[in-house]
Design a protein around this motif. Sequence first.
Motif, PDB file in Angstrom:
ATOM      1  N   ILE A 176       0.855  -1.183   0.000  1.00  0.00           N
ATOM      2  CA  ILE A 176       0.000   0.000   0.000  1.00  0.00           C
ATOM      3  C   ILE A 176       0.891   1.234   0.000  1.00  0.00           C
ATOM      4  CG2 ILE A 176      -1.658   1.345   1.349  1.00  0.00           C
ATOM      5  CD1 ILE A 176      -2.754  -1.354   2.390  1.00  0.00           C
ATOM      6  N   VAL A 192      -7.576  -5.174   1.598  1.00  0.00           N
ATOM      7  CA  VAL A 192      -6.623  -6.230   1.230  1.00  0.00           C
ATOM      8  C   VAL A 192      -6.972  -7.518   1.979  1.00  0.00           C
ATOM      9  CG1 VAL A 192      -4.194  -6.954   1.358  1.00  0.00           C
ATOM     10  CG2 VAL A 192      -4.773  -4.633   0.591  1.00  0.00           C
ATOM     11  N   ASP A 193      -7.261  -7.404   3.265  1.00  0.00           N
ATOM     12  CA  ASP A 193      -7.622  -8.567   4.064  1.00  0.00           C
ATOM     13  C   ASP A 193      -8.897  -9.236   3.533  1.00  0.00           C
ATOM     14  OD1 ASP A 193      -7.257 -10.250   6.500  1.00  0.00           O
ATOM     15  OD2 ASP A 193      -9.198  -9.355   7.020  1.00  0.00           O
ATOM     16  N   VAL A 208       6.645  -0.420   7.595  1.00  0.00           N
ATOM     17  CA  VAL A 208       5.988   0.852   7.283  1.00  0.00           C
ATOM     18  C   VAL A 208       7.095   1.840   6.931  1.00  0.00           C
ATOM     19  CG1 VAL A 208       4.525   2.735   8.109  1.00  0.00           C
ATOM     20  CG2 VAL A 208       4.051   0.364   8.827  1.00  0.00           C
ATOM     21  N   LEU A 212      -0.797   1.094  12.899  1.00  0.00           N
ATOM     22  CA  LEU A 212      -0.457   0.132  11.849  1.00  0.00           C
ATOM     23  C   LEU A 212       0.384  -1.031  12.371  1.00  0.00           C
ATOM     24  CD1 LEU A 212       0.408   2.670   9.003  1.00  0.00           C
ATOM     25  CD2 LEU A 212      -1.757   1.462   9.385  1.00  0.00           C
ATOM     26  N   PHE A 226      -0.524  -4.797  11.894  1.00  0.00           N
ATOM     27  CA  PHE A 226      -0.435  -5.474  10.601  1.00  0.00           C
ATOM     28  C   PHE A 226       0.897  -6.192  10.413  1.00  0.00           C
ATOM     29  CE2 PHE A 226      -3.573  -2.073   9.998  1.00  0.00           C
ATOM     30  CZ  PHE A 226      -4.673  -2.859   9.694  1.00  0.00           C
ATOM     31  N   CYS A 281      -5.922  -1.558   4.268  1.00  0.00           N
ATOM     32  CA  CYS A 281      -5.502  -2.843   4.830  1.00  0.00           C
ATOM     33  C   CYS A 281      -6.704  -3.774   4.992  1.00  0.00           C
ATOM     34  CB  CYS A 281      -4.810  -2.646   6.179  1.00  0.00           C
ATOM     35  SG  CYS A 281      -3.178  -1.873   6.076  1.00  0.00           S
ATOM     36  N   LYS A 289      -2.263 -10.941   0.396  1.00  0.00           N
ATOM     37  CA  LYS A 289      -1.304 -10.803   1.493  1.00  0.00           C
ATOM     38  C   LYS A 289      -0.730  -9.394   1.493  1.00  0.00           C
ATOM     39  CE  LYS A 289       2.949 -12.775   3.391  1.00  0.00           C
ATOM     40  NZ  LYS A 289       2.581 -12.542   4.751  1.00  0.00           N
ATOM     41  N   LEU A 290      -0.828  -8.717   2.621  1.00  0.00           N
ATOM     42  CA  LEU A 290      -0.228  -7.394   2.783  1.00  0.00           C
ATOM     43  C   LEU A 290       1.255  -7.565   3.050  1.00  0.00           C
ATOM     44  CD1 LEU A 290      -0.636  -4.308   3.042  1.00  0.00           C
ATOM     45  CD2 LEU A 290      -1.020  -4.688   5.497  1.00  0.00           C
ATOM     46  N   ILE A 299       3.703  -1.119   3.789  1.00  0.00           N
ATOM     47  CA  ILE A 299       2.971   0.138   3.648  1.00  0.00           C
ATOM     48  C   ILE A 299       4.003   1.243   3.458  1.00  0.00           C
ATOM     49  CG2 ILE A 299       1.472   1.811   4.815  1.00  0.00           C
ATOM     50  CD1 ILE A 299       0.372  -0.620   6.442  1.00  0.00           C
ATOM     51  N   LEU A 342      -5.230   4.304   5.556  1.00  0.00           N
ATOM     52  CA  LEU A 342      -4.365   3.126   5.441  1.00  0.00           C
ATOM     53  C   LEU A 342      -5.009   1.905   6.093  1.00  0.00           C
ATOM     54  CD1 LEU A 342      -0.987   4.914   6.090  1.00  0.00           C
ATOM     55  CD2 LEU A 342      -1.782   3.955   3.922  1.00  0.00           C
ATOM     56  N   GLU A 343      -5.660   2.093   7.230  1.00  0.00           N
ATOM     57  CA  GLU A 343      -6.360   0.974   7.870  1.00  0.00           C
ATOM     58  C   GLU A 343      -7.495   0.461   6.978  1.00  0.00           C
ATOM     59  OE1 GLU A 343      -6.144   1.237  12.626  1.00  0.00           O
ATOM     60  OE2 GLU A 343      -7.201   2.925  11.695  1.00  0.00           O
TER      61      GLU A 343
END
Length: 193
Positions: free
Chosen positions: A125, A143-144, A175, A168, A171, A140, A149-150, A153, A136-137
Motif C-alpha cells: 500500500i 486487502v484482508d 511501514v 499500523l 499489521f 488494509c 497478502k499485505l 505500507i 491506510l487501515e
Amino acid sequence: MKELRDLIKSKAEYLGDGILKADGFINHQILPGFSTRMGKAFAEEFRAQGVAGATKIVTAEVSGIAPALVTAQAMDIPMVFARKRRPAFMNDPLFEASARSRTKGEDVTLYISSRYLEPSDRVIIVDDFLATASTLEALCAIVDKSGAKLMAIGCIIEKVFENGRERLDRFNVPVIALARVDLVDSGRSFTVL
C-alpha cells in the motif's frame, strides 16, 4: 529522501489542526521527475526491508495515485486505486471499507473491484500521508477482505505527531516513510526529522 525533506522545508506550510500543505509538489501539482525519483526511493526502501514478490500496489484516490503509480512503475507491477464513489460500471463484487477523511471532515467509503485484487496477490500500500492512519487501515481491511497478502505500507510524509504508525503496528509489516515531520513551537510550526 533528502530531496523530499528539502522540498518540505522550503515549500510546505503548516495550516494548523494537523494539516500540512504540500500540494505544490505531491498532491495537487505533480513534479514528474521528482515523483519518479520518489517511486524509485520507495522501491529501494521496500527491497532494503526485505519486501519481495509484490504483485500489486494499492492506494486510494485521489492523492495516493501519483506516488503509487511511480512506485508501481519502478517495481514494474500493476497499481490499483480504491475509488471513493461506486461508479455504475463497477458491477463485479466489491471489497469496501470506510475511512475518515481529515481534509473533508467526513467518512468516505473506499471500493476496489474483486477483479483487480485477488487472493493470490501480494500487496504494498502506498499513499501520500501517514497521519491518523484511517485511510491506510481501510486499505488494509480491503486487502484482508480480498484474501491477498499485505507485504508493506509506504507513505511520502509521516506526521509523527498524529501517532498513525502505532495504529499500523498490528499489521506486522514494514511501514516506510520517505520523510517525517513533527510539530514544534507549541504546535504552531513543524520540523522535518
